[in-house]
Enzyme design. Structure first.
Site, PDB file in Angstrom:
ATOM      1  CD  GLU A   1      22.863  51.388  46.276  1.00 54.64           C
ATOM      2  OE1 GLU A   1      23.017  52.609  46.007  1.00 54.64           O
ATOM      3  OE2 GLU A   1      23.532  50.485  45.760  1.00 54.64           O
TER       4      GLU A   1
ATOM      5  CB  SER B   1      19.707  57.270  37.924  1.00 56.96           C
ATOM      6  OG  SER B   1      20.444  56.557  38.877  1.00 56.96           O
TER       7      SER B   1
ATOM      8  N   GLY C   1      25.807  61.899  43.388  1.00 56.83           N
ATOM      9  CA  GLY C   1      26.840  61.296  42.541  1.00 56.83           C
ATOM     10  C   GLY C   1      26.213  60.481  41.433  1.00 56.83           C
TER      11      GLY C   1
ATOM     12  CE  LYS D   1      29.067  52.480  38.368  1.00 60.78           C
ATOM     13  NZ  LYS D   1      27.859  51.774  38.752  1.00 60.78           N
TER      14      LYS D   1
END
Ligand SMILES: C=C(O[C@H]1C=CC=C(C(=O)O)[C@@H]1O)C(=O)O
Length: 402
Positions: free
Chosen positions: A201, A219, A366, A148
């Site tokens: 977050e 998301s 991002g 990732k």
């Protein structure tokens, strides 16, 4: 030297708005922490040394509030920007953030809002899509070890006059599901800068022997239409790609914290986490520490940067970020928060934010890339993540997607 408590008063508009450091402001649900002035600064040091640096600091510092506040950069080898304020003010309950005593009484509400002169994508959406395609080639290559990587893009905004941090915070505070923050940054070319944002977050909160982390990854944008909105949330919950992207973050945090805990769990499992503009997958992690004397910054030093902002494995993902992003993230995708001499603290991931420098701002967004991601999908997702900040700046974001 005492920092004036003036922040946004009309009579000082002739001076650049950030000619003096803004206070540190941290507005979580139900409570705002306001740290005014600067009594001392924590010395430079990488994140790995932060626990030692802060404990040395608190041992020597006998005067002033028992707290350090500020920001940690994305790159853990770069120095943090933490200060001991002169005064800390906490406001509980629902309130107008611009009307907190010491902030100038919301004077800017009748001042003309800055007029936006230009918005410059850096990189352009098409270049960002190319970077995602390059990352996907790496992730899908036979025998690939990278699982990732989180890539970001930015929007450089210029206005006819200095931005008002208080006005922006007031607009961001309309969404009560997020933590609205403003924190001074190290000066650049003698210009004071700050980071302002509305992060959903929680990286880590520590109170005594109890710790909480609430990572988000995966998301989808929210919709005005209720049925469409519900469908988008359900699609996200059922998405294999987003669940994999999310699970990597949770597993990594659990692996890091487990050796320090007598009890570590995810009581609600993976849930939908809503902000005004986004759906996310979120998992609340709670733990009971074996050694309650370890400080919040000790754990932040281990956790940051999580795969929610960097990737997996961390070093390979970081190499790709360095290669594929055209700028230094500095304090975007770092952490913002506070810690005290007892080791307690609260740190949020510094996302959904903008760096302010007078009449210039840079907004960041991002997205996590895993096998199954698509360049177009990540452009759409980052556009949606810009929405909250663009709205606060009064900018229509749609045209920056080309
Ligand atoms: C890196 C960002 O978001 C992170 C947090 C939540 C969801 C994310 C995602 O779905 O990719 C990102 O990991 C950002 O908003 O700039």
């Amino acid at each position: 030297m005492a920092t004036p408590l003036i922040w946004i008063d009309e009579e000082v508009q002739a001076e650049p708005a950030l000619a003096r450091p803004i206070p540190f402001v941290f507005k979580t649900a139900g409570q705002t922490m306001l740290a005014l002035g600067q009594l001392a600064t924590l010395g430079d040091g990488a994140l790995a040394n932060l626990a030692e640096l802060t404990s040395d600091f608190f041992e020597k510092q006998t005067e002033g509030p028992d707290v350090l506040v500020g920001a940690l950069p994305f790159d853990p080898t770069q120095p943090s920007h933490l200060v001991q304020p002169e005064r800390v003010l906490r406001v509980q309950g629902k309130h107008d953030i611009g009307a907190i005593p010491g902030l100038g009484g919301g004077a800017s509400s009748h001042a003309a809002a800055p007029r936006i002169l230009s918005v410059d994508p850096d990189p352009a959406a098409a270049e960002f899509a190319n970077a995602v395609a390059v990352a996907l080639d790496q992730l899908n290559a036979p025998g690939a070890t990278m699982r990732k990587v989180v890539l970001s893009r930015s929007l450089k905004v210029m206005a006819n006059r200095d931005f008002s941090a208080a006005d922006l915070m007031r607009k961001l505070s309309v969404d009560e599901s997020v933590t609205v923050f403003a924190t001074p940054l190290p000066a650049r070319l003698h210009r004071l800068r700050c980071l302002i944002g509305a992060t959903p977050e929680l990286l880590l909160e520590k109170r005594g022997g109890h710790i909480v982390s609430h990572p988000l990854a995966g998301s989808a944008r929210r919709h005005r239409d209720t049925a469409e909105d519900r469908q988008a949330g359900n699609r996200l919950l059922a998405s294999d790609k987003d669940r994999r992207e999310h699970a990597m973050v949770v597993e990594s945090i659990l692996d890091i914290l487990a050796p320090y805990c007598v009890d570590l769990s995810t009581p609600e499992g993976t849930c939908l986490r809503a902000t005004a503009s986004m759906w996310h997958l979120g998992t609340r992690i709670v733990g009971q520490l074996k050694d309650a004397s370890l400080s919040s910054v000790h754990f932040v030093g281990l956790l940051h940067p999580t795969p929610a902002v960097c990737g997996l494995p961390r070093n390979l993902a970081n190499d790709q970020i360095m290669k594929l992003e055209p700028y230094d993230r500095e304090f975007y995708a770092g952490a913002v928060g506070w810690c005290d001499s007892a080791g307690d603290g609260r740190w949020h991931v510094s996302i959904r934010c903008a760096e302010l420098d007078g009449n210039h701002a840079r907004l960041y967004a991002g997205a996590g890339i895993v096998p199954g991601s698509t360049p177009e999908g990540e452009v759409i997702e980052t556009s949606a993540k810009f929405r909250a900040m663009l709205d606060a700046f009064g900018i229509d974001g749609g045209r920056f997607d080309e």
